[in-house]
Scaffold this active site. Structure first.
Site, PDB file in Angstrom:
ATOM      1  N   GLU A   1     -26.277 -33.964 -28.398  1.00 29.98           N
ATOM      2  CA  GLU A   1     -25.893 -34.542 -27.107  1.00 29.98           C
ATOM      3  C   GLU A   1     -26.427 -35.967 -27.004  1.00 29.98           C
ATOM      4  OE1 GLU A   1     -27.013 -34.222 -22.379  1.00 29.98           O
ATOM      5  OE2 GLU A   1     -27.328 -32.444 -23.634  1.00 29.98           O
TER       6      GLU A   1
ATOM      7  N   ARG B   1     -26.517 -43.078 -21.316  1.00 30.82           N
ATOM      8  CA  ARG B   1     -27.533 -43.754 -20.508  1.00 30.82           C
ATOM      9  C   ARG B   1     -27.832 -45.159 -21.014  1.00 30.82           C
ATOM     10  NH1 ARG B   1     -31.981 -38.824 -19.959  1.00 30.82           N
ATOM     11  NH2 ARG B   1     -30.508 -37.209 -19.297  1.00 30.82           N
TER      12      ARG B   1
ATOM     13  N   THR C   1     -24.739 -36.826 -19.883  1.00 26.51           N
ATOM     14  CA  THR C   1     -24.701 -37.648 -18.669  1.00 26.51           C
ATOM     15  C   THR C   1     -23.271 -38.080 -18.340  1.00 26.51           C
ATOM     16  OG1 THR C   1     -26.833 -38.510 -19.482  1.00 26.51           O
ATOM     17  CG2 THR C   1     -26.046 -39.360 -17.409  1.00 26.51           C
TER      18      THR C   1
ATOM     19  N   LYS D   1     -25.064 -25.482 -17.678  1.00 18.55           N
ATOM     20  CA  LYS D   1     -26.381 -26.098 -17.854  1.00 18.55           C
ATOM     21  C   LYS D   1     -27.171 -25.947 -16.557  1.00 18.55           C
ATOM     22  CE  LYS D   1     -27.636 -30.824 -17.782  1.00 18.55           C
ATOM     23  NZ  LYS D   1     -27.570 -32.189 -18.339  1.00 18.55           N
TER      24      LYS D   1
END
Length: 215
Positions: free
Chosen positions: A47, A51, A75, A135
């Site tokens: 992952e 960011r 994100t 999640k």
């Protein structure tokens, strides 16, 4: 647009290894050796979080040069994020929360989505859109082990990937729960190891994580 991964599901992503590394990359040149180091340790679902300005280029490099890795985007907060990630070669998406618009976009793109949830209502919203692999984020701040245990009754058909505050010292406790398929954590790719190019350390951390026991 053609569906990207017709055979890969969110549950496949979660069950591949006990830990999904949450990766923040600031240098594109780190992406490929880091991915190879993680794969060498037995972790291939990666992952890469959106960011940093370099995140998409890092995903492209991994997708192009490390075919044994399965690069995902973290994100992911908008439809635009999902589209950009898919174009960069992402094969799954992870979001800090959930909206139906994001769920529909990922479905159309063929991106298995692990949406972040922290409440029963959010779980029900995701389930209403057909999502069963979620999640739990931010895990520690949102109730940790006690919350996951409480959810085993009303949401016994859901599998979770708790993320947020998970470390080697508490990962095994979460993985021991029957409704936890894996955990997400940033400790596999420490910032200092990236800066120093210490790929051997990252491989060692990945190998330890890959050997964690699940329920």
């Amino acid at each position: 647009m053609a569906v990207n991964n017709p055979t890969l599901t969110a549950l496949d992503v979660m069950r591949d290894a006990p830990v999904i590394p949450v990766i923040v990359l600031h240098e594109v040149q780190h992406a490929v050796p880091m991915a190879r180091a993680l794969v060498a340790g037995g972790i291939r679902m990666l992952e890469v979080t959106l960011r940093t300005p370099q995140a998409l280029a890092c995903m492209e490099a991994i997708a192009r040069e490390v075919p044994e890795a399965v690069v995902g985007a973290g994100t992911v907060r908008s439809v635009a994020d999902a589209k950009s990630a898919e174009r960069a070669g992402a094969r799954f998406a992870v979001s800090p929360g959930y909206t139906s618009a994001l769920g529909e976009a990922c479905k159309a793109l063929g991106l298995p989505l692990l949406p972040g949830v922290a409440t029963g209502s959010e779980i029900m919203m995701a389930q209403a859109d057909g999502l069963q692999a979620l999640k739990f984020f931010p895990a520690l701040q949102a109730g940790g082990l006690a919350m996951l245990k409480a959810w085993q009754g009303p949401f016994g058909d859901v599998q979770f990937c708790p993320t947020g505050g998970i470390q080697p010292g508490n990962a095994a406790d979460f993985l021991a729960l029957s409704n936890v398929a894996c955990v997400g954590g940033s400790w596999l790719v420490p910032a200092d190891a990236l800066a120093q190019g210490d790929w051997g350390r990252i491989t060692a951390l990945a190998r330890e994580a890959a050997q964690l026991q699940r329920a």
